[in-house]
Design a protein around this motif. Structure first.
Motif, PDB file in Angstrom:
ATOM      1  N   ASN A  26      28.437   0.253  16.719  1.00  0.00           N
ATOM      2  CA  ASN A  26      27.522  -0.581  17.503  1.00  0.00           C
ATOM      3  C   ASN A  26      27.909  -0.618  18.977  1.00  0.00           C
ATOM      4  N   GLY A 159      20.801 -12.378  21.689  1.00  0.00           N
ATOM      5  CA  GLY A 159      20.489 -12.644  20.297  1.00  0.00           C
ATOM      6  C   GLY A 159      21.550 -12.201  19.314  1.00  0.00           C
ATOM      7  N   LEU A 160      22.581 -11.506  19.783  1.00  0.00           N
ATOM      8  CA  LEU A 160      23.701 -11.096  18.942  1.00  0.00           C
ATOM      9  C   LEU A 160      24.995 -11.541  19.613  1.00  0.00           C
ATOM     10  N   ALA A 164      28.084 -11.551  14.254  1.00  0.00           N
ATOM     11  CA  ALA A 164      26.707 -11.099  14.028  1.00  0.00           C
ATOM     12  C   ALA A 164      26.478  -9.721  14.633  1.00  0.00           C
ATOM     13  N   ALA A 168      25.505  -6.197  12.510  1.00  0.00           N
ATOM     14  CA  ALA A 168      24.100  -5.848  12.735  1.00  0.00           C
ATOM     15  C   ALA A 168      23.848  -4.363  12.476  1.00  0.00           C
ATOM     16  N   SER A 169      22.611  -4.052  12.067  1.00  0.00           N
ATOM     17  CA  SER A 169      22.206  -2.658  11.924  1.00  0.00           C
ATOM     18  C   SER A 169      21.939  -2.069  13.305  1.00  0.00           C
ATOM     19  N   ASP A 171      19.235  -0.683  14.322  1.00  0.00           N
ATOM     20  CA  ASP A 171      17.908  -1.100  14.781  1.00  0.00           C
ATOM     21  C   ASP A 171      17.941  -2.493  15.392  1.00  0.00           C
ATOM     22  N   VAL A 172      18.720  -3.388  14.793  1.00  0.00           N
ATOM     23  CA  VAL A 172      18.840  -4.753  15.328  1.00  0.00           C
ATOM     24  C   VAL A 172      19.523  -4.717  16.696  1.00  0.00           C
ATOM     25  N   VAL A 173      20.540  -3.887  16.834  1.00  0.00           N
ATOM     26  CA  VAL A 173      21.228  -3.759  18.125  1.00  0.00           C
ATOM     27  C   VAL A 173      20.260  -3.245  19.183  1.00  0.00           C
ATOM     28  N   ARG A 174      19.478  -2.232  18.839  1.00  0.00           N
ATOM     29  CA  ARG A 174      18.511  -1.688  19.804  1.00  0.00           C
ATOM     30  C   ARG A 174      17.524  -2.760  20.251  1.00  0.00           C
ATOM     31  N   CYS A 175      17.059  -3.584  19.332  1.00  0.00           N
ATOM     32  CA  CYS A 175      16.084  -4.625  19.673  1.00  0.00           C
ATOM     33  C   CYS A 175      16.691  -5.718  20.543  1.00  0.00           C
ATOM     34  N   ALA A 176      18.002  -5.874  20.485  1.00  0.00           N
ATOM     35  CA  ALA A 176      18.675  -6.923  21.259  1.00  0.00           C
ATOM     36  C   ALA A 176      18.959  -6.514  22.693  1.00  0.00           C
TER      37      ALA A 176
END
Length: 339
Positions: A26, A159-160, A164, A168-169, A171-176
């Motif tokens: 990540n 958001g992270l 957390a 995180a996946s 995709d979640v990291v990219r969105c953050a």
């Protein structure tokens, strides 16, 4: 007050000559989004490291402006920046005793979050190690604040936080992550809070925290004068005037952004750490302290701390008397937040 060491680095050269290796996927992804291939690193970073200074025995009459915000660092340009281009902003890094030690690890506390958003700081660590310049913010039991000027902020990561982020996946990291284009520039004050305390705070612990913050804030004030003045002006800057007769109006206006320093993984007391930073801003004679409380609960802690400090100052105590009175308030160490 003179720095123990200082050196300037070209950001583009740092990124080229000191590549990074990450232990966590990540963190590697975050860096790749912040610094895609062929991205341009700009600016000249200035590193300086400072010795602990004795505390003034009396409080200066001037009280810096203080503002509490129920948010986290935004690094936004101040609203009055266009009217007064002489404002210089500094943001605290809640540092480890070894500067940016965990930038490549899965950890993402405030220190690592700031480095993720300002990735050239990781390259700087590698350069300092190569050049045998100290990365220690504490040495032989004494604080040695490290200041870094003109650091590109390339992304916002929101958001992270803490565990957390590590869990995180991709995709979640990219969105953050939001890319900042063009990047902005920040000035960083790296200081470590005391850790592993138990029971009530002692006078020695309170003095150490106050010394750390006061030294760091004073260093920021002195270092901020460097682009406009020569090294011989350092003493004058701390006194609020310059040798050519210019007064405080000619000096840069210093704003320091901070928050609950040492109150996460180190379990520090929020109200005491707030009180001591407000005192440090006054002892260092900075112009403005902006305190980011995170949320309304934090804002309530800040306001309670302000009231306690006002009560203590009502009798115009000396610095030593203040430390004794704070010890008598029985502020207690808490527990790590696990991040």
């Amino acid at each position: 007050m003179k720095p123990l060491a200082t050196k300037s680095y070209d950001a583009a050269t740092l990124a080229k000559d000191f590549p990074l290796t990450f232990q966590d996927s990540n963190k590697q992804l975050t860096y790749a989004l912040a610094c895609p291939k062929n991205s341009a690193h700009a600016g000249t970073l200035t590193y300086s490291r400072w010795p602990a200074q004795p505390l003034p025995q009396t409080l200066p009459a001037k009280i810096p402006a203080a503002e509490a915000r129920p948010d986290f660092f935004t690094y936004d340009t101040p609203k009055n920046k266009n009217k007064n281009k002489n404002i210089i902003e500094w943001h605290l890094n809640f540092a480890h005793s070894d500067l940016f030690l965990f930038y490549a690890s899965p950890l993402l506390a405030q220190d690592e979050l700031q480095v993720a958003e300002h990735p050239i700081l990781a390259h700087l660590r590698e350069a300092l190690l190569h050049d045998r310049l100290s990365t220690l913010t504490v040495e032989s039991g004494e604080p040695t604040p490290i200041l870094i000027q003109n650091v590109q902020r390339r992304i916002k990561l929101r958001g992270l936080y803490g565990n957390a982020f590590a869990q995180a996946s991709a995709d979640v990291v990219r969105c953050a992550i939001t890319t900042i284009d063009p990047p902005t520039f920040s000035n960083i004050i790296a200081i470590e809070a005391p850790a592993n305390g138990k029971g009530f705070y002692t006078a020695n612990q309170i003095r150490y925290i106050l010394t750390t913050a006061t030294t760091a804030f004073t260093a920021a004030k002195i270092q901020s004068s460097e682009p406009q003045s020569s090294g011989s002006d350092r003493e004058a800057v701390t006194q609020g005037s310059l040798p050519d007769g210019r007064g405080s109006d000619a000096l840069p206006k210093i704003t320091i952004h901070t928050g609950f320093w040492g109150c996460g993984v180190y379990g520090g007391d929020r109200q005491l750490m707030t009180i001591l930073q407000l005192l440090a801003a006054r002892l260092a004679q900075t112009d403005t302290l902006i305190y980011h409380t995170g949320d309304d609960t934090g804002l309530a802690d800040y306001q309670a701390a302000e009231k306690i400090l006002a009560d203590l100052l009502a009798t115009s105590p000396t610095t030593d008397q203040l430390i004794t009175q704070l010890e008598a308030r029985h502020f207690r160490w808490g527990h790590s937040d696990g991040n």
